[in-house]
Enzyme design. Structure first.
Site, PDB file in Angstrom:
ATOM      1  N   HIS A 159      -1.433   1.051  -9.570  1.00  0.00           N
ATOM      2  CA  HIS A 159      -2.104   0.031  -8.289  1.00  0.00           C
ATOM      3  C   HIS A 159      -2.850  -0.728  -8.756  1.00  0.00           C
ATOM      4  CE1 HIS A 159      -4.381  -0.306  -4.433  1.00  0.00           C
ATOM      5  NE2 HIS A 159      -3.996  -1.389  -5.404  1.00  0.00           N
TER       6      HIS A 159
ATOM      7  N   ARG B  28       1.040  -1.127  -0.111  1.00  0.00           N
ATOM      8  CA  ARG B  28      -0.254   0.019   0.175  1.00  0.00           C
ATOM      9  C   ARG B  28       0.832   0.921  -0.021  1.00  0.00           C
ATOM     10  NH1 ARG B  28      -4.049  -2.434  -1.718  1.00  0.00           N
ATOM     11  NH2 ARG B  28      -6.066  -2.633  -0.537  1.00  0.00           N
TER      12      ARG B  28
HETATM   13  P1  NDP Z   1      -2.320 -11.646   5.011  1.00  0.00           P
HETATM   14  O1  NDP Z   1      -3.239 -10.805   6.064  1.00  0.00           O
HETATM   15  O2  NDP Z   1      -1.931 -12.604   5.002  1.00  0.00           O
HETATM   16  O3  NDP Z   1      -0.294 -10.693   5.449  1.00  0.00           O
HETATM   17  C1  NDP Z   1      -0.311  -9.549   5.816  1.00  0.00           C
HETATM   18  C2  NDP Z   1       1.180 -10.091   6.341  1.00  0.00           C
HETATM   19  O4  NDP Z   1       2.293  -8.494   6.710  1.00  0.00           O
HETATM   20  C3  NDP Z   1       1.249 -10.970   7.509  1.00  0.00           C
HETATM   21  O5  NDP Z   1       2.588 -12.110   6.579  1.00  0.00           O
HETATM   22  C4  NDP Z   1       1.507  -9.924   8.200  1.00  0.00           C
HETATM   23  O6  NDP Z   1       2.420 -11.049   9.472  1.00  0.00           O
HETATM   24  C5  NDP Z   1       2.590  -9.138   8.021  1.00  0.00           C
HETATM   25  N1  NDP Z   1       2.461  -7.462   8.615  1.00  0.00           N
HETATM   26  C6  NDP Z   1       0.872  -6.835   9.056  1.00  0.00           C
HETATM   27  N2  NDP Z   1       1.453  -6.120   9.993  1.00  0.00           N
HETATM   28  C7  NDP Z   1       3.129  -6.066  10.222  1.00  0.00           C
HETATM   29  C8  NDP Z   1       3.546  -5.564  11.468  1.00  0.00           C
HETATM   30  N3  NDP Z   1       3.230  -4.758  11.645  1.00  0.00           N
HETATM   31  N4  NDP Z   1       4.725  -5.707  11.046  1.00  0.00           N
HETATM   32  C9  NDP Z   1       5.060  -7.163  10.437  1.00  0.00           C
HETATM   33  N5  NDP Z   1       5.088  -7.561   9.478  1.00  0.00           N
HETATM   34  C10 NDP Z   1       2.990  -7.563   9.565  1.00  0.00           C
HETATM   35  O7  NDP Z   1      -2.030 -10.065   3.303  1.00  0.00           O
HETATM   36  P2  NDP Z   1      -2.268 -10.943   1.383  1.00  0.00           P
HETATM   37  O8  NDP Z   1      -1.006 -11.573   1.541  1.00  0.00           O
HETATM   38  O9  NDP Z   1      -3.774 -11.121   1.254  1.00  0.00           O
HETATM   39  O10 NDP Z   1      -2.603  -9.494   1.023  1.00  0.00           O
HETATM   40  C11 NDP Z   1      -1.097  -7.792   1.568  1.00  0.00           C
HETATM   41  C12 NDP Z   1      -1.150  -6.980   1.354  1.00  0.00           C
HETATM   42  O11 NDP Z   1      -0.989  -7.004  -0.156  1.00  0.00           O
HETATM   43  C13 NDP Z   1      -3.353  -6.404   1.303  1.00  0.00           C
HETATM   44  O12 NDP Z   1      -2.748  -5.726   2.785  1.00  0.00           O
HETATM   45  C14 NDP Z   1      -3.172  -5.374   0.117  1.00  0.00           C
HETATM   46  O13 NDP Z   1      -2.561  -4.226   1.240  1.00  0.00           O
HETATM   47  C15 NDP Z   1      -1.443  -5.600  -0.608  1.00  0.00           C
HETATM   48  N6  NDP Z   1      -2.785  -5.352  -2.282  1.00  0.00           N
HETATM   49  C16 NDP Z   1      -2.164  -4.964  -2.994  1.00  0.00           C
HETATM   50  C17 NDP Z   1      -2.790  -5.140  -4.091  1.00  0.00           C
HETATM   51  C18 NDP Z   1      -1.804  -4.268  -6.040  1.00  0.00           C
HETATM   52  O14 NDP Z   1      -2.857  -4.860  -6.759  1.00  0.00           O
HETATM   53  N7  NDP Z   1      -0.710  -3.245  -5.300  1.00  0.00           N
HETATM   54  C19 NDP Z   1      -3.495  -6.472  -4.673  1.00  0.00           C
HETATM   55  C20 NDP Z   1      -3.381  -7.451  -3.616  1.00  0.00           C
HETATM   56  C21 NDP Z   1      -3.261  -6.680  -2.058  1.00  0.00           C
HETATM   57  P3  NDP Z   1       1.348 -12.311  10.151  1.00  0.00           P
HETATM   58  O15 NDP Z   1       1.431 -13.384   9.501  1.00  0.00           O
HETATM   59  O16 NDP Z   1       1.925 -12.579  11.438  1.00  0.00           O
HETATM   60  O17 NDP Z   1      -0.252 -11.359  11.195  1.00  0.00           O
HETATM   61  C1  OXD Z   2      -6.274  -5.598  -3.081  1.00  0.00           C
HETATM   62  C2  OXD Z   2      -5.922  -4.434  -3.894  1.00  0.00           C
HETATM   63  O1  OXD Z   2      -6.332  -4.824  -1.930  1.00  0.00           O
HETATM   64  O2  OXD Z   2      -5.754  -4.704  -5.332  1.00  0.00           O
HETATM   65  O3  OXD Z   2      -7.034  -6.631  -3.546  1.00  0.00           O
HETATM   66  O4  OXD Z   2      -5.198  -3.756  -3.474  1.00  0.00           O
END
Ligand code: NDP
Ligand code: OXD
Length: 314
Positions: A277, A229
């Site tokens: 994005h 993000r």
């Molecule tokens: P998940 O919830 O499966 O994974 C999030 C990960 O981030 C977890 O490993 C979590 O740790 C870690 N995390 C969260 N907060 C912290 C922190 N403060 N410190 C360290 N690690 C942290 O999400 P997804 O993998 O499904 O998606 C990740 C992100 O990708 C989404 O939230 C979205 O913002 C972005 N995204 C962007 C897209 C794009 O087109 N650019 C498309 C889809 C998603 P833990 O495992 O310990 O909980």
């Molecule tokens: C998502 C994105 O969060 O598209 O899936 O950013």
């Protein structure tokens, strides 16, 4: 049991069509054109919905996010008191892994430099380390980060992951929390961010953090790739780091302000690759399949998957 789509920035008709094709008998309405009777709405699928809109639907039972991230929902101070379900699908994961692998390879194979040489019609070979000499670090080892990390490891890169809680994954060095952060950064040549936007991650990627990346890598210098993000990154610091040589290059798919304003210097920086994005788009047919499957589970009395812990924020 009406499903209402409140989706801004994507063609709602197309998305509604994907639902109707899979389950023609399910009433699907589109806000604001044809919102139907508010009391009939049991499910909402939302993306960047206007704040307060969910309050209009007194019988809402599940709020679905049209994306994996739910930060767009948490901006609404009046979220309904019902489960919030995020989008988790192999289709999305595969799209994100494609983006991450593509951009790691782009920097590893120095395509920005070769593009520059091509423009100047210069036939020159640049030093090329092997993938096994490069250390990639993935921040956020959730659904998306884990898959990307595993595929990068399959290509031969030395891959590490960093997350909030400790993970154990074959072939991936796992670091966790604040105590593991500096060691993770110190062994990373290419940093990939797949973190969610939460109060803890906002502004996290700044000059101080970027300075902690490895400076003794086999490549020309540290690289930052962000498909998580935009608000996680401090763009002024990224530009400063690029200009000071703290960063060699960056691929950015997400930005502090989207769409990226026309006068933002990231657009024209020669060492930055910008995309709108779209690292992993939510494909309407895959979303419809996923949402209808979750609704079917719910209506059969089974637990719905991927319910978000709102207090955790992701
Ligand atoms: P998940 O919830 O499966 O994974 C999030 C990960 O981030 C977890 O490993 C979590 O740790 C870690 N995390 C969260 N907060 C912290 C922190 N403060 N410190 C360290 N690690 C942290 O999400 P997804 O993998 O499904 O998606 C990740 C992100 O990708 C989404 O939230 C979205 O913002 C972005 N995204 C962007 C897209 C794009 O087109 N650019 C498309 C889809 C998603 P833990 O495992 O310990 O909980
Ligand atoms: C998502 C994105 O969060 O598209 O899936 O950013």
């Amino acid at each position: 049991m009406t499903l209402l789509l409140i989706i801004t920035g994507s063609p709602s008709d197309l998305i509604a069509g994907a639902f109707s094709k899979l389950e023609p008998q399910r009433p699907v309405e589109v806000w604001p054109v044809n919102p139907g009777a508010p009391e009939d709405v049991r499910y909402i699928l939302a993306w960047n919905a206007p704040a307060g809109v969910f309050q209009k639907f007194p019988n809402l039972e599940i709020l679905f996010s049209y994306g994996a991230g739910i930060d767009h929902l948490l901006r609404d101070p009046n979220l309904p008191n019902c489960p919030v379900v995020r989008y988790v699908e192999p289709d999305l994961t595969e799209r994100m892994t494609e983006y991450v692998v593509l951009h790691v390879l782009l920097h590893h194979r120095r395509l920005l430099d070769y593009q520059d040489l091509q423009r100047q019609k210069i036939w020159r070979e640049l030093p090329q380390p092997a993938a096994s000499e490069l250390r990639v670090g993935v921040m956020g080892m959730g659904v998306l980060g884990r898959d990307a990390a595993q595929k990068l490891a399959m290509l031969g890169f030395q891959v590490a992951g960093w997350s909030r809680s400790q993970k154990q994954l074959d072939g991936i060095e796992c670091f966790a929390g604040e105590s593991g952060l500096d060691r993770f950064l110190a062994r990373t040549d290419i940093l990939v961010c797949l973190l969610p936007h939460t109060k803890d991650t906002e502004g996290f990627i700044d000059r101080v953090l970027l300075r902690k990346l490895a400076r003794n890598g086999a490549g020309p210098g540290p690289v930052f790739i962000n498909a998580g993000r935009g608000p996680i990154q401090n763009e002024a610091d990224i530009l400063g780091a690029l200009d000071e040589g703290v960063l060699h290059a960056a691929s950015l798919d997400v930005f502090e302000t989207e769409p990226l304003p026309e006068d933002n210097p990231l657009w024209t920086h020669p060492r930055v690759f910008v995309s709108p994005h779209n690292a992993a788009v939510s494909e309407p047919r895959a979303v419809a399949r996923y949402v209808l499957e979750q609704i079917a589970r719910y209506e059969r009395g089974e637990p719905v998957e991927n319910v978000v812990d709102l207090a955790r924020g992701y």
